[in-house]
Design a protein around this motif. Structure first.
Motif, PDB file in Angstrom:
ATOM      1  N   PHE A 353       0.946  -1.004  -0.022  1.00  0.00           N
ATOM      2  CA  PHE A 353      -0.064   0.081  -0.040  1.00  0.00           C
ATOM      3  C   PHE A 353       0.918   1.143  -0.010  1.00  0.00           C
ATOM      4  O   PHE A 353       2.208   1.107  -0.151  1.00  0.00           O
ATOM      5  CB  PHE A 353      -0.887  -0.064   1.125  1.00  0.00           C
ATOM      6  N   ALA A 354       0.205   2.440   0.121  1.00  0.00           N
ATOM      7  CA  ALA A 354       0.858   3.811   0.293  1.00  0.00           C
ATOM      8  C   ALA A 354       1.768   3.797  -0.993  1.00  0.00           C
ATOM      9  O   ALA A 354       2.766   4.603  -1.041  1.00  0.00           O
ATOM     10  CB  ALA A 354       1.961   3.778   1.263  1.00  0.00           C
ATOM     11  N   GLY A 355       1.163   3.367  -2.293  1.00  0.00           N
ATOM     12  CA  GLY A 355       2.069   3.675  -3.473  1.00  0.00           C
ATOM     13  C   GLY A 355       3.596   3.221  -3.597  1.00  0.00           C
ATOM     14  O   GLY A 355       4.135   3.523  -4.334  1.00  0.00           O
ATOM     15  N   GLN A 356       3.669   2.130  -2.491  1.00  0.00           N
ATOM     16  CA  GLN A 356       5.112   1.352  -2.853  1.00  0.00           C
ATOM     17  C   GLN A 356       5.077   0.065  -3.138  1.00  0.00           C
ATOM     18  O   GLN A 356       3.877  -0.787  -2.617  1.00  0.00           O
ATOM     19  CB  GLN A 356       5.903   1.533  -1.313  1.00  0.00           C
ATOM     20  N   THR A 357       6.023  -0.627  -3.368  1.00  0.00           N
ATOM     21  CA  THR A 357       6.041  -2.061  -3.694  1.00  0.00           C
ATOM     22  C   THR A 357       5.894  -2.722  -2.265  1.00  0.00           C
ATOM     23  O   THR A 357       6.323  -2.255  -1.229  1.00  0.00           O
ATOM     24  CB  THR A 357       7.307  -2.638  -4.422  1.00  0.00           C
ATOM     25  N   LEU A 358       5.925  -4.202  -2.442  1.00  0.00           N
ATOM     26  CA  LEU A 358       5.846  -5.099  -1.091  1.00  0.00           C
ATOM     27  C   LEU A 358       7.095  -4.922  -0.335  1.00  0.00           C
ATOM     28  O   LEU A 358       7.105  -4.909   0.586  1.00  0.00           O
ATOM     29  CB  LEU A 358       5.529  -6.594  -1.713  1.00  0.00           C
ATOM     30  N   THR A 359       8.370  -5.219  -1.467  1.00  0.00           N
ATOM     31  CA  THR A 359       9.515  -5.175  -0.727  1.00  0.00           C
ATOM     32  C   THR A 359       9.829  -3.587  -0.165  1.00  0.00           C
ATOM     33  O   THR A 359      10.326  -3.837   1.103  1.00  0.00           O
ATOM     34  CB  THR A 359      10.670  -5.356  -1.713  1.00  0.00           C
ATOM     35  N   ALA A 360       9.458  -2.541  -0.721  1.00  0.00           N
ATOM     36  CA  ALA A 360       9.808  -1.148   0.022  1.00  0.00           C
ATOM     37  C   ALA A 360       8.849  -0.961   1.165  1.00  0.00           C
ATOM     38  O   ALA A 360       9.610  -0.732   2.123  1.00  0.00           O
ATOM     39  CB  ALA A 360       9.063  -0.005  -1.030  1.00  0.00           C
ATOM     40  N   ASN A 361       7.689  -1.525   1.200  1.00  0.00           N
ATOM     41  CA  ASN A 361       6.819  -1.505   2.830  1.00  0.00           C
ATOM     42  C   ASN A 361       7.474  -2.468   3.543  1.00  0.00           C
ATOM     43  O   ASN A 361       7.754  -2.075   4.921  1.00  0.00           O
ATOM     44  CB  ASN A 361       5.511  -1.801   2.412  1.00  0.00           C
ATOM     45  N   SER A 414      15.258  10.681  12.363  1.00  0.00           N
ATOM     46  CA  SER A 414      15.062   9.599  11.462  1.00  0.00           C
ATOM     47  C   SER A 414      13.683   8.940  11.760  1.00  0.00           C
ATOM     48  O   SER A 414      12.727   8.940  10.753  1.00  0.00           O
ATOM     49  CB  SER A 414      16.077   8.517  11.240  1.00  0.00           C
ATOM     50  N   LEU A 415      13.165   8.570  12.936  1.00  0.00           N
ATOM     51  CA  LEU A 415      12.072   7.966  13.401  1.00  0.00           C
ATOM     52  C   LEU A 415      10.939   8.938  12.905  1.00  0.00           C
ATOM     53  O   LEU A 415       9.846   8.827  12.374  1.00  0.00           O
ATOM     54  CB  LEU A 415      12.103   7.707  14.679  1.00  0.00           C
ATOM     55  N   LEU A 416      11.094  10.246  13.387  1.00  0.00           N
ATOM     56  CA  LEU A 416       9.955  11.350  13.197  1.00  0.00           C
ATOM     57  C   LEU A 416       9.702  11.749  11.581  1.00  0.00           C
ATOM     58  O   LEU A 416       8.479  11.593  11.478  1.00  0.00           O
ATOM     59  CB  LEU A 416      10.217  12.504  14.193  1.00  0.00           C
ATOM     60  N   THR A 417      10.798  11.740  10.944  1.00  0.00           N
ATOM     61  CA  THR A 417      10.623  12.142   9.680  1.00  0.00           C
ATOM     62  C   THR A 417      10.000  10.884   8.843  1.00  0.00           C
ATOM     63  O   THR A 417       9.191  11.081   7.786  1.00  0.00           O
ATOM     64  CB  THR A 417      12.016  12.350   9.094  1.00  0.00           C
ATOM     65  N   MET A 418      10.363   9.547   9.123  1.00  0.00           N
ATOM     66  CA  MET A 418       9.717   8.388   8.886  1.00  0.00           C
ATOM     67  C   MET A 418       8.381   8.330   8.697  1.00  0.00           C
ATOM     68  O   MET A 418       7.571   7.947   7.982  1.00  0.00           O
ATOM     69  CB  MET A 418      10.548   7.071   9.099  1.00  0.00           C
ATOM     70  N   ILE A 419       8.077   8.561  10.405  1.00  0.00           N
ATOM     71  CA  ILE A 419       6.620   8.565  10.417  1.00  0.00           C
ATOM     72  C   ILE A 419       5.614   9.394   9.480  1.00  0.00           C
ATOM     73  O   ILE A 419       4.695   8.945   8.878  1.00  0.00           O
ATOM     74  CB  ILE A 419       6.260   9.020  11.872  1.00  0.00           C
ATOM     75  N   TRP A 420       6.195  10.748   9.266  1.00  0.00           N
ATOM     76  CA  TRP A 420       5.376  11.582   8.396  1.00  0.00           C
ATOM     77  C   TRP A 420       5.574  11.255   7.007  1.00  0.00           C
ATOM     78  O   TRP A 420       4.540  11.383   6.301  1.00  0.00           O
ATOM     79  CB  TRP A 420       6.467  13.304   8.472  1.00  0.00           C
ATOM     80  N   PHE A 421       6.490  10.699   6.485  1.00  0.00           N
ATOM     81  CA  PHE A 421       6.387  10.217   5.300  1.00  0.00           C
ATOM     82  C   PHE A 421       5.799   8.844   5.136  1.00  0.00           C
ATOM     83  O   PHE A 421       5.723   8.244   3.927  1.00  0.00           O
ATOM     84  CB  PHE A 421       7.920  10.256   4.407  1.00  0.00           C
ATOM     85  N   GLN A 424       0.958   5.134   6.786  1.00  0.00           N
ATOM     86  CA  GLN A 424       0.440   3.728   6.899  1.00  0.00           C
ATOM     87  C   GLN A 424       1.111   2.698   7.325  1.00  0.00           C
ATOM     88  O   GLN A 424       0.650   1.741   7.862  1.00  0.00           O
ATOM     89  CB  GLN A 424      -0.461   3.609   5.125  1.00  0.00           C
ATOM     90  N   VAL A 425       2.467   2.699   6.886  1.00  0.00           N
ATOM     91  CA  VAL A 425       3.183   1.725   7.110  1.00  0.00           C
ATOM     92  C   VAL A 425       3.394   1.932   8.963  1.00  0.00           C
ATOM     93  O   VAL A 425       3.495   0.811   9.617  1.00  0.00           O
ATOM     94  CB  VAL A 425       4.746   1.703   6.719  1.00  0.00           C
ATOM     95  N   PHE A 426       3.463   2.921   9.178  1.00  0.00           N
ATOM     96  CA  PHE A 426       3.762   3.362  10.767  1.00  0.00           C
ATOM     97  C   PHE A 426       2.361   2.797  11.376  1.00  0.00           C
ATOM     98  O   PHE A 426       2.656   2.207  12.639  1.00  0.00           O
ATOM     99  CB  PHE A 426       4.098   4.926  10.885  1.00  0.00           C
ATOM    100  N   ALA A 427       1.062   3.100  10.826  1.00  0.00           N
ATOM    101  CA  ALA A 427       0.162   2.810  11.537  1.00  0.00           C
ATOM    102  C   ALA A 427      -0.010   1.030  11.614  1.00  0.00           C
ATOM    103  O   ALA A 427      -0.389   0.551  12.929  1.00  0.00           O
ATOM    104  CB  ALA A 427      -1.257   3.001  10.747  1.00  0.00           C
ATOM    105  N   ALA A 428       0.469   0.225  10.654  1.00  0.00           N
ATOM    106  CA  ALA A 428       0.751  -1.072  10.861  1.00  0.00           C
ATOM    107  C   ALA A 428       1.617  -1.460  11.890  1.00  0.00           C
ATOM    108  O   ALA A 428       1.495  -2.477  12.874  1.00  0.00           O
ATOM    109  CB  ALA A 428       1.151  -1.671   9.345  1.00  0.00           C
ATOM    110  N   PHE A 429       3.092  -0.737  11.819  1.00  0.00           N
ATOM    111  CA  PHE A 429       3.611  -1.016  12.986  1.00  0.00           C
ATOM    112  C   PHE A 429       3.122  -0.944  14.312  1.00  0.00           C
ATOM    113  O   PHE A 429       3.567  -1.566  15.361  1.00  0.00           O
ATOM    114  CB  PHE A 429       4.865   0.128  12.747  1.00  0.00           C
ATOM    115  N   VAL A 430       2.235   0.370  14.628  1.00  0.00           N
ATOM    116  CA  VAL A 430       1.669   0.397  15.920  1.00  0.00           C
ATOM    117  C   VAL A 430       0.557  -0.526  16.381  1.00  0.00           C
ATOM    118  O   VAL A 430       0.512  -1.121  17.454  1.00  0.00           O
ATOM    119  CB  VAL A 430       1.059   1.983  15.807  1.00  0.00           C
ATOM    120  N   VAL A 431       0.022  -1.141  15.206  1.00  0.00           N
ATOM    121  CA  VAL A 431      -0.728  -2.298  15.482  1.00  0.00           C
ATOM    122  C   VAL A 431      -0.217  -3.268  15.950  1.00  0.00           C
ATOM    123  O   VAL A 431      -0.660  -4.134  16.912  1.00  0.00           O
ATOM    124  CB  VAL A 431      -1.732  -2.769  14.195  1.00  0.00           C
ATOM    125  N   LEU A 432       1.004  -3.767  15.472  1.00  0.00           N
ATOM    126  CA  LEU A 432       1.804  -4.847  15.599  1.00  0.00           C
ATOM    127  C   LEU A 432       2.296  -4.666  16.945  1.00  0.00           C
ATOM    128  O   LEU A 432       2.262  -5.554  17.843  1.00  0.00           O
ATOM    129  CB  LEU A 432       2.947  -5.063  14.806  1.00  0.00           C
TER     130      LEU A 432
END
Length: 468
Positions: A353-361, A414-421, A424-432
């Motif tokens: 999701f998020a317009g990225q490939t499976l590997t990128a996510n 790095s963590l804060l900027t990654m969350i911003w960009f 969706q992946v961060f939401a999945a991380f939070v669920v885990l």
């Protein structure tokens, strides 16, 4: 469980083994994954990102080594945060490490499949990825010395192959090619370039991700307080040279945009210079597999030790801390991580999701875990310096507190900027993480029965004895 019956790992690894593990865990990052950063930032923008991340990792490793030698424990970051912040801190660092090490292997397995697909177009990359899991889980179960010796062998081959790649493509290298539209696809620096530089952070981290996993072999290393510093410092210097050399040479052979968003940038870069039918290309595909295999195999070793340590301390089901009766390896932990990884390979609709490939996510998810663990580890270092000033530290972070502070601030930014960009992946991380926290609450009684994993104290006593 008494000290006599508590599961213990075999001490058989040398400093050379540990260097092989440290470099081997990471070296697949030179073969694939990083080129997704070009899609975000361009070659020049990604070069800036990589310099920033290289500084972060170098300062982190020089600081992290203090913790690894003071507390040589299979849990690695879990043990350090447990010591500094108690069970909850141990859970946060341990579960973050688990996410990093469980999600990195499926990305590498898919790259192995992509490399094999170059030679055998009829072979599905996913089928090859599952086959890689089966083979290397079995090798890890067979014994730690066998596994580490194999890791050292394939790591050396992978390093040699990267230098061969640089030499073969050098006649076709042009810095003009590398710099063309190098600022997020534009010819000059702009505010869009800043966004691309930040968005590319997870792919620069992929150049160095998992080097800290060698800490999880500390409990199986002969004389860890002396060998770990040498292995770590030599390892990070090796990886810095390989990362910049590989990236710059690959980007200068032609249109670098054609090498972004693919899992096999090095064979495709070499194809531009030597053509499809060159023996050099086929050699790169075959020997290049050793780089992917080294990381894949090493990270299986890493996640299994993290699962083992968390289970032994009562954070996960006790069954996962069982050791194979003859091989003395955590076979159930190896298999459990493999099941999750194989499921991720076939979770296209869930993870893509998020317009990225499976590997990128998958890479991004793994990096989220790594950054949380880096922050916890540096925080543990500062806290232990305050609360346990007399803790035996065979290696102390140089330029303290500057180097650990640089590592901590860099990881936090790095963590804060990654969350911003990557919301969706961060939401999945939070669920885990929420699911992990629920498990943490449910295993409170089990942790009491695990005697608080007093191997933390045993590890400290071993460190003192070696120094004395």
């Amino acid at each position: 469980m008494s000290d006599q019956t508590k599961p213990t790992l075999s001490k058989s690894l040398t400093g050379l083994h540990l260097w092989g593990i440290a470099v081997g865990l990471v070296i697949s990052g030179e073969y694939f994954g990083w080129s997704y950063g070009w899609d975000k930032a361009g070659t020049l923008g990604f070069l800036v990102t990589t310099i920033f991340i290289a500084v972060m990792y170098t300062t982190f490793i020089f600081s992290f080594t203090e913790l690894t030698t003071a507390i040589p424990h299979a849990g690695g970051p879990f043990a350090y945060s447990y010591r500094a912040f108690g069970p909850l801190g141990g859970f946060v660092a341990g579960f973050a490490t688990l996410i990093e090490f469980v999600f990195a292997p499926p990305a590498i397995a898919l790259a192995i499949g992509a490399y094999l697909n170059v030679q055998f177009p009829a072979l599905s990359p996913k089928t090859a990825a599952v086959g890689a899991y089966v083979v290397f889980m079995a090798l890890n179960i067979a014994g730690v010395t066998i596994a580490a010796t194999f890791e050292l062998f394939v790591t050396i081959l992978a390093i040699i192959e990267l230098f061969v790649f640089m030499g073969v493509v050098s006649p076709g290298f042009s810095f003009a090619n590398f710099a063309a539209n190098g600022w997020a696809g534009e010819t000059s620096f702009s505010m869009a370039s800043v966004g691309g530089i930040i968005a590319a952070i997870p792919f620069a981290i992929w150049f160095f991700l998992a080097i800290e996993g060698a800490a999880m072999a500390a409990e199986e290393t002969k004389n860890p307080t002396r060998t770990i510093p040498l292995a770590y410092i030599a390892g990070i210097l090796t990886l810095v040279v390989l990362a910049f050399g590989t990236m710059i040479m690959a980007g200068g052979v032609g249109d670098w945009a054609k090498l972004s968003n693919i899992n096999d940038p090095l064979p495709q870069a070499m194809k531009i210079v030597v053509g499809e039918n060159s023996g050099w290309l086929h050699m790169l595909v075959w020997i290049g597999l050793f780089g992917l295999i080294a990381s894949f195999h090493g990270i299986i070793m890493g996640y299994s030790r993290q699962i083992f340590a968390l289970s032994r301390a009562g954070f996960l089901p006790a069954k996962l801390a069982a050791l194979h009766p003859t091989c003395r390896t955590p076979h159930w932990a190896i298999l459990a991580g493999g099941v999750v990884g194989i499921a991720a390979i076939f979770s296209d609709e869930l993870i893509q999701f998020a317009g990225q490939t499976l590997t990128a996510n998958i890479v991004t998810m793994s990096v989220f875990g790594a950054l949380v663990m880096y922050i916890m580890s540096m925080a543990a270092l500062f806290r232990l310096r305050t609360t346990e000033p007399n803790l035996v530290r065979p290696f102390m972070a140089p330029l303290y507190p500057v180097l650990p502070a640089v590592a901590l601030v860099s990881a936090t930014l790095s963590l804060l900027t990654m969350i911003w960009f990557n919301l969706q992946v961060f939401a999945a991380f939070v669920v885990l993480f929420a699911a992990g926290l629920l498990l943490y609450r449910l295993t409170a009684g089990q942790r009491g029965n695990a005697a608080n994993d007093n191997l933390l104290d045993i590890a400290l006593n071993e460190a003192r004895a070696m120094v004395d």
